[in-house]
Motif scaffolding. Structure first.
Motif, mmCIF file in Angstrom:
data_model
loop_
_atom_site.group_PDB
_atom_site.id
_atom_site.type_symbol
_atom_site.label_atom_id
_atom_site.label_comp_id
_atom_site.label_asym_id
_atom_site.label_seq_id
_atom_site.Cartn_x
_atom_site.Cartn_y
_atom_site.Cartn_z
ATOM 1 N N MET A 160 0.851 -1.186 0.000
ATOM 2 C CA MET A 160 0.000 0.000 0.000
ATOM 3 C C MET A 160 0.891 1.242 0.000
ATOM 4 O O MET A 160 2.041 1.185 0.433
ATOM 5 N N PRO A 161 0.395 2.371 -0.486
ATOM 6 C CA PRO A 161 1.184 3.600 -0.437
ATOM 7 C C PRO A 161 1.379 4.060 1.002
ATOM 8 O O PRO A 161 0.456 4.003 1.815
ATOM 9 N N ASP A 176 -1.881 4.365 -6.377
ATOM 10 C CA ASP A 176 -2.099 2.949 -6.059
ATOM 11 C C ASP A 176 -3.142 2.347 -6.989
ATOM 12 O O ASP A 176 -2.992 1.204 -7.449
ATOM 13 N N GLN A 177 -4.208 3.087 -7.289
ATOM 14 C CA GLN A 177 -5.243 2.593 -8.192
ATOM 15 C C GLN A 177 -4.689 2.370 -9.588
ATOM 16 O O GLN A 177 -5.022 1.392 -10.262
ATOM 17 N N VAL A 178 -3.822 3.295 -10.042
ATOM 18 C CA VAL A 178 -3.210 3.160 -11.360
ATOM 19 C C VAL A 178 -2.321 1.921 -11.413
ATOM 20 O O VAL A 178 -2.342 1.149 -12.376
ATOM 21 N N LEU A 197 -1.353 -3.661 -13.217
ATOM 22 C CA LEU A 197 -1.078 -5.061 -12.907
ATOM 23 C C LEU A 197 -2.175 -5.965 -13.455
ATOM 24 O O LEU A 197 -1.913 -7.050 -13.967
ATOM 25 N N ALA A 198 -3.413 -5.504 -13.323
ATOM 26 C CA ALA A 198 -4.533 -6.310 -13.801
ATOM 27 C C ALA A 198 -4.525 -6.428 -15.321
ATOM 28 O O ALA A 198 -4.929 -7.441 -15.878
ATOM 29 N N ALA A 199 -4.049 -5.359 -15.993
ATOM 30 C CA ALA A 199 -4.055 -5.355 -17.455
ATOM 31 C C ALA A 199 -2.793 -5.948 -18.061
ATOM 32 O O ALA A 199 -2.725 -6.153 -19.265
ATOM 33 N N ALA A 200 -1.798 -6.242 -17.240
ATOM 34 C CA ALA A 200 -0.523 -6.736 -17.761
ATOM 35 C C ALA A 200 -0.713 -8.102 -18.399
ATOM 36 O O ALA A 200 -1.447 -8.949 -17.883
#
Length: 220
Positions: free
Chosen positions: A75-76, A121-123, A128-131
């Protein structure tokens, strides 16, 4: 909004920050030392942490290192201090802190840092989800078939991707046509329509690839 952990040994700072963050719609957990911060990190899994550098038991930089080394720095983290040097702030950022706030913390700087930390963090999570997933050296034809047109078991095939391009392409095309022949019960007309080829071109292609036309008819 977000779950935010505030770690500071000063009661006044904890109360002030929690009041501001509550007003912004966030859920806030408070910790006055590293021990409580560890427990809160484990229980609440915060979206962001505001971490004081100077604390009596374990300082914030040491706690940051601990989280980083153990894989818990997911987390940030925004570091806070009224006495830290530039070197300390730089060290914290190198370890993985998102930002550094100098006390006394103004409302504008606090909200801006929190907003940027949560946005970053959202970005990162979206990236990561789109990788793309790591590619295997073997490709299975079954992964290219939809559930509505599942291939018969004897049409499924694996491909070695480290072969020369022409060999790999021919192997794939052969399996591709065998799949459609089996699925269309050997009907050349329907296979031609499915694959977008003229019947004469399709016959030549199948002969070139060595496709057994009698095999598909046996499935009908």
């Amino acid at each position: 909004m977000a779950n935010i952990l505030v770690v500071d040994d000063e009661l006044g700072i904890r109360d002030l920050l929690s009041e501001i963050l509550f007003d912004e719609g966030h859920q806030v957990e408070l910790a006055e030392n590293a021990a409580q911060a560890r427990e809160a990190r484990q229980n609440m899994r915060p979206d962001l942490v505001l971490l004081d550098i100077w604390m009596p038991d374990t300082d914030g930089v040491s706690l940051l290192k601990e989280w980083s080394a153990s894989g818990l720095l997911t987390m940030p983290v925004i570091m806070m201090s009224g006495h830290a040097t530039i070197d300390t702030a730089v060290e914290a950022v190198k370890i993985g802190a998102q930002a550094f706030l100098e006390k006394p913390i103004t409302l504008q700087k606090l909200l801006k840092a929190v907003e940027q930390g949560l946005l970053r963090d959202q970005v990162q999570q979206a990236l990561l989800a789109a990788a793309p997933k790591p590619l295997s050296s073997t490709l299975s034809i079954s992964s290219l078939v939809t559930s509505e047109t599942a291939a018969p078991p004897d049409v499924q095939q694996s491909f070695e991707l480290d072969r020369p391009l022409r060999e790999a392409r021919d192997a794939f095309e052969k399996a591709y046509f065998e799949f459609h022949l089996a699925h269309e019960a050997g009907s050349m007309t329907r296979v031609a329509e499915k694959t977008g080829l003229e019947r004469t071109h399709l016959y030549r292609k199948l002969k070139q690839l060595g496709v057994d036309l009698t095999r598909s008819k046996r499935h009908s």
